[in-house]
Design a protein around this motif. Structure first.
Motif, PDB file in Angstrom:
ATOM      1  N   ARG A  32     -31.672  34.274  14.972  1.00 19.21           N
ATOM      2  CA  ARG A  32     -32.814  34.015  14.095  1.00 19.21           C
ATOM      3  C   ARG A  32     -32.630  34.891  12.861  1.00 19.21           C
ATOM      4  O   ARG A  32     -32.417  36.108  12.981  1.00 19.21           O
ATOM      5  N   ASP A  35     -35.829  38.421   8.467  1.00 24.49           N
ATOM      6  CA  ASP A  35     -36.762  38.161   7.375  1.00 24.49           C
ATOM      7  C   ASP A  35     -36.154  38.645   6.048  1.00 24.49           C
ATOM      8  O   ASP A  35     -35.606  39.749   5.971  1.00 24.49           O
ATOM      9  N   LYS A  37     -37.265  39.880   3.336  1.00 24.64           N
ATOM     10  CA  LYS A  37     -37.703  41.175   2.805  1.00 24.64           C
ATOM     11  C   LYS A  37     -37.063  42.331   3.585  1.00 24.64           C
ATOM     12  O   LYS A  37     -36.662  43.332   3.019  1.00 24.64           O
TER      13      LYS A  37
ATOM     14  N   ALA B 145     -41.885  35.587  18.065  1.00 24.78           N
ATOM     15  CA  ALA B 145     -41.149  36.847  17.826  1.00 24.78           C
ATOM     16  C   ALA B 145     -41.357  37.889  18.930  1.00 24.78           C
ATOM     17  O   ALA B 145     -41.635  39.043  18.666  1.00 24.78           O
ATOM     18  N   LYS B 174     -37.343  37.503  17.884  1.00 26.32           N
ATOM     19  CA  LYS B 174     -37.662  38.338  16.737  1.00 26.32           C
ATOM     20  C   LYS B 174     -36.659  38.031  15.623  1.00 26.32           C
ATOM     21  O   LYS B 174     -35.547  37.583  15.905  1.00 26.32           O
ATOM     22  N   PRO B 175     -37.004  38.304  14.386  1.00 25.23           N
ATOM     23  CA  PRO B 175     -35.994  38.188  13.320  1.00 25.23           C
ATOM     24  C   PRO B 175     -34.775  39.042  13.684  1.00 25.23           C
ATOM     25  O   PRO B 175     -34.915  40.201  14.080  1.00 25.23           O
TER      26      PRO B 175
END
Lengths: 63, 203
Positions: A32, A35, A37, B145, B174-175
């Motif tokens: 995944r 993010d 940021k 997540a 989760k990221p």
């Protein structure tokens, strides 16, 4: 996997286990995505650390 | 999911899979697969001998995976891991060994009889970081997540809606989280007389 959003999705290898003449086990990996940021913050920190180390190395007595 | 598949066919698939794994739970992993199971399967797939040495043979005997998801990368101490379609819990317990007591591993399965086997296996080790619960790949009973890694071994091929199952795995990671997946895939076109057979799903 790509459609589901996975990053670095790949079929890594086959396992050699077969459940029929037409099928075989395979290993898949995906991540995944971090993010954006968070990724920017990590890159920024790494860049600052690199610059600090270069500056330290360039000072008298530096490696 | 195939757009041509009817609700009745989907029910037949789900019932067939459940009946197969009820049989696995009752008779053992050796009953129902065309590839090596138990310790032989683990060794052939390159599971760490150091880890296998620490596990009771009764747990290892329950292995019926199609590959070694741990060969795709490490699990780190303290991580949270989800095992989708945990069966008798062999991979879940190996993951629990790897993440240690500071980590957390949840195994889910749709077959109550296999979950019961998993809980018996967990009781042999008494590891507080592992737990098992009922749940299906297409509707994971977890918030977004939640996990550092999702592992699965020979399960996604049994899900009717594979796209949804992958979306769910992605959602609960989760990221930066990793999906480490071993599964059975079609390598050649099925002969005409085997195409569209619902029984292909669980034979």
């Amino acid at each position: 996997m790509l459609t589901a959003g996975f990053h670095r999705a790949a079929l890594r290898s086959y396992t050699g286990f077969k459940s029929s003449p037409y099928t075989e086990g395979a290993l898949f990996y995906g991540e995944r995505l971090v993010d954006a940021k968070v990724l920017d913050a990590i890159v920024s920190q790494a860049r600052n650390l690199t610059e600090t180390l270069i500056e330290a190395a360039c000072e008298p007595g530096g490696a | 999911m195939s757009p041509e598949m009817t609700a009745a066919e989907i029910r037949r698939i789900q019932t067939g899979i459940k009946e197969k794994y009820d049989r696995v739970a009752a008779e053992g992993a050796g009953c129902c697969f065309q590839y090596p199971t138990g310790r032989e399967g683990l060794e052939r797939q390159g599971y760490s001998p150091a880890i296998l040495r620490d596990f009771p043979e009764k747990i290892l005997a329950a292995f019926c995976g199609v590959g070694n998801p741990f060969s795709l990368g490490p699990l780190y101490p303290g991580e949270a891991v989800l095992d989708i379609g945990c069966g008798a819990g062999v991979d879940s317990l190996i993951a629990a060994h790897l993440v240690g007591e500071g980590g957390r591993v949840v195994g889910i399965d749709v077959t109550p009889a296999m979950l019961e086997k998993a809980r018996i296996n967990l009781a042999r080790l008494r590891w507080p970081q592992a737990s098992f619960r009922e749940g299906e790949a297409e509707a994971l009973p977890f918030p977004d997540a939640e996990f550092d890694a999702v592992i699965s071994n020979g399960v996604f091929n049994l899900t009717v809606n594979k796209a949804k199952a992958l979306q769910e795995a992605h959602r609960v990671l989760k990221p930066g989280g990793r999906l480490m997946l071993a599964d059975m895939i079609l390598m050649a076109a099925l002969p005409p007389d085997r195409q569209d057979q619902v029984a292909n799903w669980y034979q």
